[in-house]
Design a protein around this motif. Structure first.
Motif, PDB file in Angstrom:
ATOM      1  N   UNK A  69     -66.234  27.620   7.807  1.00  0.00           N
ATOM      2  CA  UNK A  69     -65.914  28.343   6.583  1.00  0.00           C
ATOM      3  C   UNK A  69     -67.007  28.199   5.532  1.00  0.00           C
ATOM      4  N   UNK A  70     -66.595  27.895   4.314  1.00  0.00           N
ATOM      5  CA  UNK A  70     -67.554  27.763   3.222  1.00  0.00           C
ATOM      6  C   UNK A  70     -66.940  26.890   2.144  1.00  0.00           C
ATOM      7  N   UNK A  71     -67.760  26.403   1.242  1.00  0.00           N
ATOM      8  CA  UNK A  71     -67.267  25.683   0.075  1.00  0.00           C
ATOM      9  C   UNK A  71     -67.036  26.685  -1.048  1.00  0.00           C
ATOM     10  N   UNK A  72     -65.917  26.527  -1.754  1.00  0.00           N
ATOM     11  CA  UNK A  72     -65.557  27.441  -2.817  1.00  0.00           C
ATOM     12  C   UNK A  72     -66.069  27.016  -4.172  1.00  0.00           C
ATOM     13  N   UNK A  73     -65.631  27.731  -5.197  1.00  0.00           N
ATOM     14  CA  UNK A  73     -66.070  27.483  -6.569  1.00  0.00           C
ATOM     15  C   UNK A  73     -65.743  26.067  -7.025  1.00  0.00           C
ATOM     16  N   UNK A  74     -64.606  25.553  -6.610  1.00  0.00           N
ATOM     17  CA  UNK A  74     -64.181  24.203  -6.985  1.00  0.00           C
ATOM     18  C   UNK A  74     -65.177  23.153  -6.494  1.00  0.00           C
ATOM     19  N   UNK A 119     -51.678  30.156  14.489  1.00  0.00           N
ATOM     20  CA  UNK A 119     -52.159  30.847  15.679  1.00  0.00           C
ATOM     21  C   UNK A 119     -53.531  31.455  15.492  1.00  0.00           C
ATOM     22  N   UNK A 120     -53.898  31.711  14.242  1.00  0.00           N
ATOM     23  CA  UNK A 120     -55.196  32.321  13.971  1.00  0.00           C
ATOM     24  C   UNK A 120     -56.360  31.374  14.202  1.00  0.00           C
ATOM     25  N   UNK A 121     -56.056  30.120  14.510  1.00  0.00           N
ATOM     26  CA  UNK A 121     -57.110  29.199  14.960  1.00  0.00           C
ATOM     27  C   UNK A 121     -57.568  29.573  16.362  1.00  0.00           C
ATOM     28  N   UNK A 122     -56.709  30.348  17.079  1.00  0.00           N
ATOM     29  CA  UNK A 122     -57.001  30.847  18.427  1.00  0.00           C
ATOM     30  C   UNK A 122     -57.219  29.721  19.429  1.00  0.00           C
ATOM     31  N   UNK A 135     -51.987  32.686   3.290  1.00  0.00           N
ATOM     32  CA  UNK A 135     -52.490  33.317   4.515  1.00  0.00           C
ATOM     33  C   UNK A 135     -54.022  33.414   4.573  1.00  0.00           C
ATOM     34  N   UNK A 136     -54.704  33.910   3.555  1.00  0.00           N
ATOM     35  CA  UNK A 136     -56.170  34.015   3.683  1.00  0.00           C
ATOM     36  C   UNK A 136     -56.885  32.677   3.746  1.00  0.00           C
ATOM     37  N   UNK A 137     -56.295  31.644   3.167  1.00  0.00           N
ATOM     38  CA  UNK A 137     -56.981  30.357   3.115  1.00  0.00           C
ATOM     39  C   UNK A 137     -56.365  29.275   3.977  1.00  0.00           C
ATOM     40  N   UNK A 138     -55.378  29.631   4.823  1.00  0.00           N
ATOM     41  CA  UNK A 138     -54.624  28.621   5.571  1.00  0.00           C
ATOM     42  C   UNK A 138     -55.510  27.685   6.367  1.00  0.00           C
ATOM     43  N   UNK A 164     -64.068  35.235   3.709  1.00  0.00           N
ATOM     44  CA  UNK A 164     -63.118  34.441   4.481  1.00  0.00           C
ATOM     45  C   UNK A 164     -61.703  34.968   4.296  1.00  0.00           C
ATOM     46  N   UNK A 165     -61.097  35.351   5.395  1.00  0.00           N
ATOM     47  CA  UNK A 165     -59.699  35.759   5.410  1.00  0.00           C
ATOM     48  C   UNK A 165     -59.123  35.254   6.727  1.00  0.00           C
ATOM     49  N   UNK A 166     -58.534  34.078   6.682  1.00  0.00           N
ATOM     50  CA  UNK A 166     -58.161  33.377   7.908  1.00  0.00           C
ATOM     51  C   UNK A 166     -57.147  34.151   8.743  1.00  0.00           C
ATOM     52  N   UNK A 167     -56.105  34.704   8.088  1.00  0.00           N
ATOM     53  CA  UNK A 167     -55.031  35.312   8.884  1.00  0.00           C
ATOM     54  C   UNK A 167     -54.508  36.633   8.323  1.00  0.00           C
ATOM     55  N   UNK A 168     -55.196  37.230   7.358  1.00  0.00           N
ATOM     56  CA  UNK A 168     -54.771  38.568   6.954  1.00  0.00           C
ATOM     57  C   UNK A 168     -54.434  38.787   5.495  1.00  0.00           C
ATOM     58  N   UNK A 169     -55.006  38.014   4.587  1.00  0.00           N
ATOM     59  CA  UNK A 169     -54.755  38.263   3.163  1.00  0.00           C
ATOM     60  C   UNK A 169     -55.180  39.652   2.747  1.00  0.00           C
TER      61      UNK A 169
END
Length: 456
Positions: free
Chosen positions: A373-378, A251-254, A306-309, A191-196
């Motif tokens: 997306x996905x669920x993270x470690x938390x 904007x990355x939601x398009x 940015x990657x998780x926005x 997952x990299x929402x907008x460019x991390x």
């Protein structure tokens, strides 16, 4: 010959474009969503304004004799990358996939099928041409970020060549891996929402490579302090970057949807938290709160979110901003004690900020915010966290190695660095025959008006 080669290459492209058949633009507007088109058009413009914002941000921090040369290196990417994007850049990023590694350069060669083609599979409510233009703005700003690490000593013509090679050999593969549905990182579930990874980690690692290849400036070796040319420029640049980042992330939601609102909120919150965290951390270490500190911290927060926005919740974005800001602050402090001459701390801020953002996305991402997306470690998903770490390692190694090779290759073709005398005189004068401050001022002394020429 070296002087006319760039013009000859551009001339070949221009002449070749004459023979590309014209096609009608998309005509069936019923398949698209008007609100989505309007929002992504605005977002595209917002992302573009980040490039001049970056120029102000960097230009205000260098010595006054290098202000213009630093600013133009960021802005000129808008010219180089825009033409490259039409010819082959978009095809390499989003063309038919070769084994998930790179796009077929012929897919959209000279924008073939872009204006009349079917919408991108991940953006079905907007025309393909709009998606192409939105992605172009990301491709423009990425090589512009690297400028800060090599400022005050790299030749302008060498940097133009770097923009070209970096866009083809680093940015294009990373964009394909991460954002193309057939890219191997995309298929892994990264997952990299907008460019991390695609923007900030790649630029940060390239910056580190460039600083190592170009070696240290004379003032850095002599441990001379370089006063910022114009701190208000830095403040203006920060404001433009913060403003434009809403287009970058939301904007990355398009589309004009709830996800855009969520990304907008996390972006603003992380930037705010990071800005004050940098300032408060400086105060806790005995420094005074500074304009530069808040501005740099805010940008680090923008990078980190940015990657998780579009994958993390608003409360967690505070944590992401604060942690990234403190880590980058410590890295800058360490860097100033080392022999690394990353002029404007691009790797500690953009590189490490992106790395921290990718890791924390692996921890705090949740399907509650974005079902795609996905669920993270938390939230108990260790497998996804490991996937993020693997992708991070691959991107860091690839970006640094290839960028290092690009800088070395350019140095074989022509010198990367200006001469010692040119460095002393400043790159504004020696590379561009221009000056940040020109003209004269009138000084009144004991009733006598004396006109004095401004000396940079």
């Amino acid at each position: 010959m070296k002087r006319i080669v760039p013009l000859l290459v551009l001339a070949v492209v221009a002449i070749g474009s004459i023979f590309i058949p014209s096609v009608s633009a998309f005509s069936d507007v019923s398949k698209y969503n008007g609100a989505d088109i309007a929002w992504v058009l605005v977002a595209t413009a917002l992302v573009f304004i980040m490039t001049p914002g970056l120029a102000f941000f960097y230009g205000g921090m260098v010595h006054r004799k290098n202000v213009l040369s630093t600013m133009i290196k960021s802005v000129v990417a808008a010219g180089v990358v825009s033409v490259l994007w039409v010819v082959v850049g978009f095809s390499l990023c989003f063309g038919k996939s070769y084994h998930g590694v790179i796009g077929d350069p012929s897919t959209f060669f000279f924008f073939k099928g872009v204006m009349s083609g079917q919408p991108w599979s991940l953006a079905p409510t907007i025309p393909l041409a709009l998606y192409v233009l939105f992605q172009l703005k990301f491709a423009i700003i990425t090589p512009g970020l690297v400028v800060g690490a090599v400022a005050e000593r790299i030749r302008f013509t060498s940097y133009i060549l770097f923009i070209l090679l970096f866009s083809l050999l680093v940015y294009a593969p990373l964009a394909h891996w991460t954002w193309h549905p057939d890219g191997f990182l995309f298929k892994w579930g990264v997952l990299d929402f907008a460019g991390g990874t695609v923007v900030h980690i790649s630029a940060g690692c390239a910056a580190l490579a460039g600083a190592l290849v170009l070696k240290r400036r004379k003032v850095h070796i002599e441990q001379k302090e370089v006063p910022p040319a114009n701190i208000p420029y830095v403040l203006i640049g920060t404001a433009l970057l913060w403003f434009g980042w809403f287009g970058f992330n939301a904007g990355s939601s398009l589309g004009a949807n709830g996800l855009a609102v969520a990304a907008f909120a996390t972006t603003n919150t992380a930037a705010a938290a990071a800005g004050i965290a940098w300032m408060f951390f400086d105060v806790a270490r005995g420094k005074k709160p500074s304009v530069l500190g808040f501005c740099i911290g805010a940008v680090v927060g923008l990078v980190a979110i940015t990657p998780g926005a579009g994958f993390v919740a608003v409360p967690q974005s505070i944590f992401i901003g604060v942690i990234a800001s403190i880590i980058s602050n410590l890295a800058v402090h360490w860097k100033h004690k080392s022999r690394l001459d990353d002029t404007l701390d691009v790797f500690p801020c953009h590189g490490l900020g992106g790395i921290v953002g990718m890791i924390l996305t692996g921890i705090f991402a949740t399907k509650t915010v974005n079902a795609a997306g996905n669920d993270g470690l938390f939230y108990g998903n260790a497998a996804f966290f490991i996937t993020q770490l693997k992708a991070l390692a691959i991107v860091v190694v690839y970006s640094f190695t290839v960028s290092y090779g690009i800088f070395k290759l350019i140095n074989l073709i022509q010198p990367l660095r200006v001469s010692e005398q040119e460095e002393e005189l400043g790159l504004d004068a020696t590379q561009h025959n221009e000056s940040y401050a020109t003209g004269s001022i009138v000084i009144t002394e004991r009733g006598n008006a004396i006109e004095t020429e401004i000396i940079q």
